[in-house]
Design a protein around this motif. Structure first.
Motif, short mmCIF file in Angstrom:
data_model
loop_
_atom_site.label_atom_id
_atom_site.label_comp_id
_atom_site.label_asym_id
_atom_site.label_seq_id
_atom_site.Cartn_x
_atom_site.Cartn_y
_atom_site.Cartn_z
N CYS A 124 1.76 31.67 30.69
CA CYS A 124 0.87 30.89 31.89
C CYS A 124 1.40 31.58 33.27
O CYS A 124 0.42 31.91 34.06
CB CYS A 124 1.43 29.68 31.83
N CYS A 133 -1.42 33.87 35.78
CA CYS A 133 -1.71 33.03 36.86
C CYS A 133 -1.99 33.94 38.31
O CYS A 133 -1.34 34.62 38.54
CB CYS A 133 -0.52 32.02 37.16
N PRO A 174 4.39 28.51 36.84
CA PRO A 174 3.90 27.36 35.92
C PRO A 174 4.83 27.10 34.86
O PRO A 174 5.13 26.01 34.28
CB PRO A 174 2.60 28.28 35.39
N CYS A 198 -2.30 26.45 43.01
CA CYS A 198 -3.11 26.43 41.81
C CYS A 198 -4.38 26.46 42.01
O CYS A 198 -4.89 25.25 42.74
CB CYS A 198 -2.65 25.46 40.69
N PHE A 245 -7.01 26.20 39.76
CA PHE A 245 -7.45 25.37 38.70
C PHE A 245 -8.26 26.28 38.01
O PHE A 245 -9.27 25.95 37.32
CB PHE A 245 -8.05 24.15 39.17
N CYS A 246 -8.04 27.55 37.83
CA CYS A 246 -8.81 28.44 37.00
C CYS A 246 -8.74 28.59 35.61
O CYS A 246 -9.60 28.96 34.72
CB CYS A 246 -8.64 29.90 37.50
N HIS A 247 -7.74 27.97 35.07
CA HIS A 247 -7.69 27.23 33.63
C HIS A 247 -7.29 28.63 32.84
O HIS A 247 -7.41 28.74 31.82
CB HIS A 247 -8.64 26.81 32.99
N CYS A 275 -4.15 29.63 32.44
CA CYS A 275 -2.97 29.26 31.49
C CYS A 275 -3.40 28.53 30.42
O CYS A 275 -2.71 28.83 29.17
CB CYS A 275 -2.02 28.47 32.52
N SER A 312 -2.86 24.00 33.27
CA SER A 312 -3.51 23.47 34.45
C SER A 312 -3.73 22.18 34.67
O SER A 312 -3.81 21.58 35.88
CB SER A 312 -4.96 24.16 34.46
N GLU A 313 -4.02 21.44 33.77
CA GLU A 313 -4.28 19.91 33.84
C GLU A 313 -3.24 19.30 34.11
O GLU A 313 -3.15 18.33 34.93
CB GLU A 313 -5.09 19.36 32.18
N SER A 352 -2.10 19.83 37.61
CA SER A 352 -3.46 18.82 38.25
C SER A 352 -2.95 17.52 38.76
O SER A 352 -3.04 17.00 39.52
CB SER A 352 -4.82 18.92 37.75
#
Lengths: 168, 313
Positions: free
Chosen positions: A37, A41, A51, A75, A77-79, A81, A92-93, A96
């Motif tokens: 991850c 990133c 991460p 972050c 939040f590009c997902h 990872c 990412s979640e 978040s």
């Protein structure tokens, strides 16, 4: 010789990980620190807590470590990872959700406060100025109403617990 | 195959939302496109009209809302605001077509979560009862590119092209949320998608490969960390410039903002000169379909599009 280890490093607090464990794809204990991850990133070079280190902090319940550090707010939040995790963890979640927890303790970033306020007031996050109206007319686009969503967004925001953090 | 049959095939035995015969989709404009980037709206409307996709409109939609900030701050508020929009579509009886990756992710993910997690649906519906709404969990959400690629199809698109965009080298910028999280979006490969490259080639242009195709544009960080946001956009511009592309083609108003509106800021900040026009895919489509450039509001672009127009017209 000072061989005293700080207490907070000795205590493993499972309550933090428990907050994620029930959501599908968010079991922090599945992480075995492969570092994938952090390698993918796009913000890792700015983070002091990477991460995979955030994942370890969650496993050990070290919320203070996360609070002392603004890395999670780098972050975007590009997902990447989430897609690359060999254990299928939605890193990412989890990050978040941590942003939300930190915001509730340290205060919400003003950009997000403004976003909530704009949605509550007009239903939109960007303003419908007279210049925008004129431009749309010149381009032959249909005119937009001042507010959208019949003020229902405001009622919804007021109904959820986030309202007290927006007004803080 | 008719559109309806295709949907039937794709959805299996699932209930089809579409109840209105005269329309295909309910248009979800979002916030940024109609206010800051109206040229994207014009191109989307014109291209869909030419391709005979009929849109119904409503004033009842509010912000999707934002899948980055709002979702992080409070997931249940995010889901409830998203579900309210789905309820609007449910009442009208049409599935949703979005123009933006952000709206697409929020609404599609909300629809997915509320279908999979009954407990969450109950929680959300309890909140929605304050505005006399109840979501039943049957709205399908599509991105304009998804409709173009999966329903219209690249062969149909290339068959109606009037002005093939020969000699034009294009860098396809997908944006993250149109394909990620892939388990939910189920559109294309999350690391190496192909649909936009194919849509570009269908217009006669060349989609040129580049390094780090799926690197985030950085736009979600604009409000919270301007410096990193611009740096991420700069890295992308470096790779795009190195690929030898004449222009960037985007699918999302946030990526578009980074590459068009913020390109000058990045050039000044890093003392560089890119001069790379950024176009929304439907703009490129409109040009290939023979729409006159004067009708597309190209003067609203910050990075001048003229060199591209000269090259293709």
């Amino acid at each position: 010789m000072n061989d005293k280890v700080p207490d907070k490093l000795l205590k493993i607090d499972r309550s933090l990980a428990q907050k994620f464990i029930k959501t599908p794809g968010q079991n922090p204990y599945l992480c075995y620190q492969c570092n994938k991850c952090s390698c993918g990133c796009p913000a890792a070079h700015k983070m002091t807590l990477l991460p995979h280190q955030i994942m370890r902090a969650v496993q050990l319940g070290q919320m203070e470590m996360i609070l002392d550090n603004d890395s999670i707010f780098y972050c975007s939040f590009c997902h990447t990872c989430l897609e690359r995790c060999p254990q299928g963890i939605a890193v990412s979640e989890i990050i978040s959700k941590l942003k939300g927890m930190v915001a509730k303790i340290k205060g919400m970033p003003s950009a997000y406060k403004d976003e909530f306020k704009m949605i509550a007031e007009t239903g939109r996050t960007s303003p419908l100025t007279s210049a925008v109206r004129r431009r749309r007319e010149q381009l032959g686009l249909p005119s937009l109403s001042e507010t959208v969503g019949k003020g229902e967004a405001k009622k919804i925001i007021k109904k959820t617990e986030i309202i007290s953090y927006i007004e803080k | 195959m008719l559109r309806k049959e295709i949907i039937n095939k794709e959805m299996g035995n699932q209930e089809i939302t579409k109840k209105q015969e005269n329309y295909d989709y309910l248009l979800f404009l979002g916030c940024l496109i109609p206010t800051s980037l109206p040229y994207m709206e014009i191109a989307a409307r014109k291209s869909l009209e030419i391709l005979n996709i009929k849109l119904k409109e409503t004033n009842d939609f509010a912000c999707c809302p934002d899948p980055v900030g709002i979702k992080a701050m409070d997931e249940i508020t995010w889901l409830s605001l998203g579900a309210r929009n789905l309820c609007v579509a449910q009442k009208i009886g049409l599935d949703i077509l979005t123009l933006c990756n952000g709206c697409y992710e929020t609404l599609k993910e909300t629809s997915h979560i509320l279908k999979e997690q009954k407990e969450t649906l109950e929680k959300v519906n309890k909140i929605l009862s304050s505005v006399n709404k109840e979501y039943k969990g049957n709205i399908i959400v599509k991105h304009i590119a998804e409709v173009l690629y999966k329903e219209v199809g690249t062969s149909k698109i290339s068959s109606v092209v009037k002005k093939p965009l020969k000699n034009l080298k294009v860098s396809a910028f997908y944006g993250c949320h149109v394909v990620r999280p892939s388990e939910i979006m189920e559109f294309d490969d999350p690391e190496n998608p192909k649909f936009l490259d194919e849509l570009i080639e269908a217009l006669g242009a060349e989609s040129v490969p580049r390094m780090r195709k799926m690197l985030c544009c950085g736009a979600p960080l604009l409000g919270v960390n301007m410096e990193l946001s611009l740096e991420m956009a700069k890295n992308n511009l470096d790779y795009i410039k190195a690929s030898g592309a004449d222009c960037i083609v985007t699918l999302c108003p946030f990526c578009q903002t980074q590459f068009d509106r913020n390109q000058a800021v990045i050039q000044r900040k890093f003392n560089l000169d890119y001069n790379l026009p950024a176009l929304y895919y439907p703009e490129l489509l409109c040009l290939a379909l023979g729409v006159e450039p004067e009708k597309l509001g190209f003067n609203l672009h910050r990075v001048k599009v003229d060199p591209i127009l000269e090259k293709i017209l």
